[in-house]
Design a protein around this motif. Structure first.
Motif, PDB file in Angstrom:
ATOM      1  N   ILE A  12       0.838  -1.204   0.000  1.00 15.59           N
ATOM      2  CA  ILE A  12       0.000   0.000   0.000  1.00 15.59           C
ATOM      3  C   ILE A  12       0.867   1.245   0.000  1.00 15.59           C
ATOM      4  O   ILE A  12       0.620   2.209  -0.738  1.00 15.59           O
ATOM      5  N   PHE A  13       1.903   1.231   0.840  1.00 13.69           N
ATOM      6  CA  PHE A  13       2.787   2.393   0.905  1.00 13.69           C
ATOM      7  C   PHE A  13       3.454   2.648  -0.437  1.00 13.69           C
ATOM      8  O   PHE A  13       3.447   3.776  -0.953  1.00 13.69           O
ATOM      9  N   PHE A  14       4.030   1.614  -1.027  1.00 11.17           N
ATOM     10  CA  PHE A  14       4.754   1.804  -2.281  1.00 11.17           C
ATOM     11  C   PHE A  14       3.807   2.095  -3.442  1.00 11.17           C
ATOM     12  O   PHE A  14       4.196   2.752  -4.409  1.00 11.17           O
ATOM     13  N   LEU A  15       2.574   1.635  -3.356  1.00 12.89           N
ATOM     14  CA  LEU A  15       1.588   2.002  -4.364  1.00 12.89           C
ATOM     15  C   LEU A  15       1.309   3.493  -4.314  1.00 12.89           C
ATOM     16  O   LEU A  15       1.288   4.179  -5.353  1.00 12.89           O
ATOM     17  N   CYS A  16       1.096   4.032  -3.099  1.00 16.61           N
ATOM     18  CA  CYS A  16       0.865   5.474  -2.938  1.00 16.61           C
ATOM     19  C   CYS A  16       2.065   6.277  -3.417  1.00 16.61           C
ATOM     20  O   CYS A  16       1.925   7.284  -4.127  1.00 16.61           O
ATOM     21  N   ALA A  17       3.259   5.828  -3.017  1.00 17.60           N
ATOM     22  CA  ALA A  17       4.475   6.526  -3.433  1.00 17.60           C
ATOM     23  C   ALA A  17       4.648   6.461  -4.946  1.00 17.60           C
ATOM     24  O   ALA A  17       5.020   7.451  -5.591  1.00 17.60           O
ATOM     25  N   ILE A 254      10.781  16.299  -4.409  1.00 13.71           N
ATOM     26  CA  ILE A 254       9.663  15.399  -4.096  1.00 13.71           C
ATOM     27  C   ILE A 254      10.052  13.920  -4.162  1.00 13.71           C
ATOM     28  O   ILE A 254       9.780  13.161  -3.223  1.00 13.71           O
ATOM     29  N   PRO A 255      10.696  13.445  -5.248  1.00 13.64           N
ATOM     30  CA  PRO A 255      10.986  12.000  -5.309  1.00 13.64           C
ATOM     31  C   PRO A 255      11.991  11.531  -4.260  1.00 13.64           C
ATOM     32  O   PRO A 255      12.071  10.342  -3.970  1.00 13.64           O
ATOM     33  N   VAL A 256      12.744  12.476  -3.707  1.00 12.06           N
ATOM     34  CA  VAL A 256      13.712  12.122  -2.659  1.00 12.06           C
ATOM     35  C   VAL A 256      13.032  11.968  -1.310  1.00 12.06           C
ATOM     36  O   VAL A 256      13.209  10.966  -0.606  1.00 12.06           O
ATOM     37  N   VAL A 257      12.195  12.943  -0.955  1.00  7.79           N
ATOM     38  CA  VAL A 257      11.675  12.987   0.409  1.00  7.79           C
ATOM     39  C   VAL A 257      10.583  11.961   0.674  1.00  7.79           C
ATOM     40  O   VAL A 257      10.401  11.538   1.814  1.00  7.79           O
ATOM     41  N   ILE A 258       9.833  11.558  -0.348  1.00  2.00           N
ATOM     42  CA  ILE A 258       8.758  10.609  -0.078  1.00  2.00           C
ATOM     43  C   ILE A 258       9.296   9.239   0.301  1.00  2.00           C
ATOM     44  O   ILE A 258       8.577   8.422   0.881  1.00  2.00           O
ATOM     45  N   PHE A 259      10.577   8.992  -0.017  1.00  2.00           N
ATOM     46  CA  PHE A 259      11.198   7.743   0.417  1.00  2.00           C
ATOM     47  C   PHE A 259      12.178   7.979   1.574  1.00  2.00           C
ATOM     48  O   PHE A 259      12.333   7.114   2.441  1.00  2.00           O
ATOM     49  N   GLY A 260      12.829   9.148   1.584  1.00  2.00           N
ATOM     50  CA  GLY A 260      13.827   9.417   2.621  1.00  2.00           C
ATOM     51  C   GLY A 260      13.234   9.517   4.006  1.00  2.00           C
ATOM     52  O   GLY A 260      13.753   8.940   4.968  1.00  2.00           O
ATOM     53  N   ALA A 261      12.104  10.236   4.157  1.00  2.00           N
ATOM     54  CA  ALA A 261      11.481  10.388   5.474  1.00  2.00           C
ATOM     55  C   ALA A 261      10.936   9.067   6.015  1.00  2.00           C
ATOM     56  O   ALA A 261      11.173   8.726   7.182  1.00  2.00           O
ATOM     57  N   PRO A 262      10.202   8.282   5.218  1.00  2.00           N
ATOM     58  CA  PRO A 262       9.773   6.973   5.724  1.00  2.00           C
ATOM     59  C   PRO A 262      10.951   6.059   6.068  1.00  2.00           C
ATOM     60  O   PRO A 262      10.872   5.282   7.032  1.00  2.00           O
ATOM     61  N   LEU A 263      12.039   6.151   5.296  1.00  2.00           N
ATOM     62  CA  LEU A 263      13.215   5.351   5.615  1.00  2.00           C
ATOM     63  C   LEU A 263      13.761   5.735   6.981  1.00  2.00           C
ATOM     64  O   LEU A 263      14.136   4.863   7.789  1.00  2.00           O
TER      65      LEU A 263
END
Length: 332
Positions: A12-17, A254-263
């Motif tokens: 679900i998370f990666f679908l939203c991302a 945008i493409p950096v932070v949507i993965f960096g913050a959850p990481l």
């Protein structure tokens, strides 16, 4: 949480991302905006680190973006603030989504009370406070307040190692009003810097109620996400003050932070906090020294900075020790 044990939530998370990245890429293509990376690549690099810190600590990504933009890249404080609010609307919201999907524990009472105060604080501050603060004062205000927070963070992490609790106790109306008031003040700081409600409430709650840092951190991440969304919407649709320059910086990050913050949120849920806190404290100290060296404040600005630092000490150390003058009935 492990990926193999919770494949649906991870999916679900990666679908939203993925949907967001597709929408972002479509916008970049149709508007021929890919050239922004050649112009503003330094903010992409900055937010690789900033987004991870945002998810892993009680400091939002704006705590990295704002000083980097205003001190290192000589970008105006208003642009830095609006970018911080906008980028955290994406990065910290995705961190909050990760926290929700993976059931990382948050303190709901803290989130609701501080979030309510932060909502009103950022609106009031955006209308009546932030427009009247000069650039030099805004920069020194930021680093001075963060310096007091760095001291509080050091105490919380390395000195106060007593027994902690996983949830707040039953609160009196007076105590609830205190948390709302701290949220209001934090929201005002967010209206000036693009970041603030999270660190104000985090240090206050941990020091006063001994709430576990493991619980307070994801709660403050979620809190800042909500505050950033309110601020970004306010500047974009109501005040019409979201500068094209800030939007340009947003698009390359945008493409950096949507993965960096959850990481960052994932990593901090698995490892000890001391290393990240040490890095943060060093950054805060370097920010202050750098600001003084670059701005070279005069006596009036130095006095202002001292007052802001003392305000932080009041919030983080004196208010948590203050006892309500008259005990009232407990409120669930």
């Amino acid at each position: 949480m492990t990926f193999s044990r919770h494949p649906v939530r991870v999916a679900i998370f990666f679908l939203c991302a993925g949907l967001l990245v597709i929408g972002w890429a479509f916008y970049m293509h149709t508007n021929e905006a890919w050239g922004l990376f050649a112009e503003k690549w330094y903010m992409t690099v900055t937010m690789i680190f900033g987004s991870f810190i945002a998810g892993a600590s009680s400091e939002g990504g704006g705590a990295i973006a704002y000083p980097a933009m205003t001190l290192l890249f000589d970008i105006g404080p208003e642009v830095a603030r609006n970018f911080s609010l906008a980028i955290q609307s994406f990065g910290m919201s995705f961190a909050a989504l990760w926290i929700f999907l993976t059931k990382i524990k948050v303190e709901k009472t803290y989130l609701f009370l501080a979030g309510t105060g932060g909502f009103f604080g950022i609106i009031f501050g955006s209308l009546y406070v932030a427009p009247y603060i000069a650039a030099g004062y805004a920069k020194m205000m930021f680093v001075s307040f963060w310096l007091s927070f760095g001291l509080a963070l050091w105490v919380v992490t390395f000195i106060r190692k007593g027994k902690t609790r996983e949830a707040l106790p039953k609160l009196t109306r007076y105590q609830m009003a205190e948390i709302v008031s701290i949220g209001v003040l934090g929201g005002i700081f967010s209206s000036i810097f693009g970041n603030g409600v999270d660190i104000c409430t985090f240090a206050y709650i941990v020091l006063k109620y001994n709430l576990s840092v493991k619980v307070a951190t994801p709660t403050s991440v979620t809190l800042m996400a909500s505050n950033a969304v309110v601020g970004a919407i306010l500047h974009t649709f109501f005040l019409d003050t979201m500068q094209p320059e800030a939007v340009g910086y947003l698009l390359v990050c945008i493409p950096v932070v949507i993965f960096g913050a959850p990481l960052g949120a994932f990593v901090i849920s698995k490892i000890g906090k001391e290393t990240i806190v040490t890095v943060l404290i060093v950054i805060i100290f370097v920010q202050f020294i750098t600001a003084v060296a670059i701005i070279q404040p005069g006596s009036s600005l130095l006095f202002f900075s001292l007052c802001v630092f003392l305000l932080g000490i009041l919030i983080f150390f004196l208010l948590p020790e203050f006892k309500e003058p008259e005990s009232g009935p407990d409120v669930s």
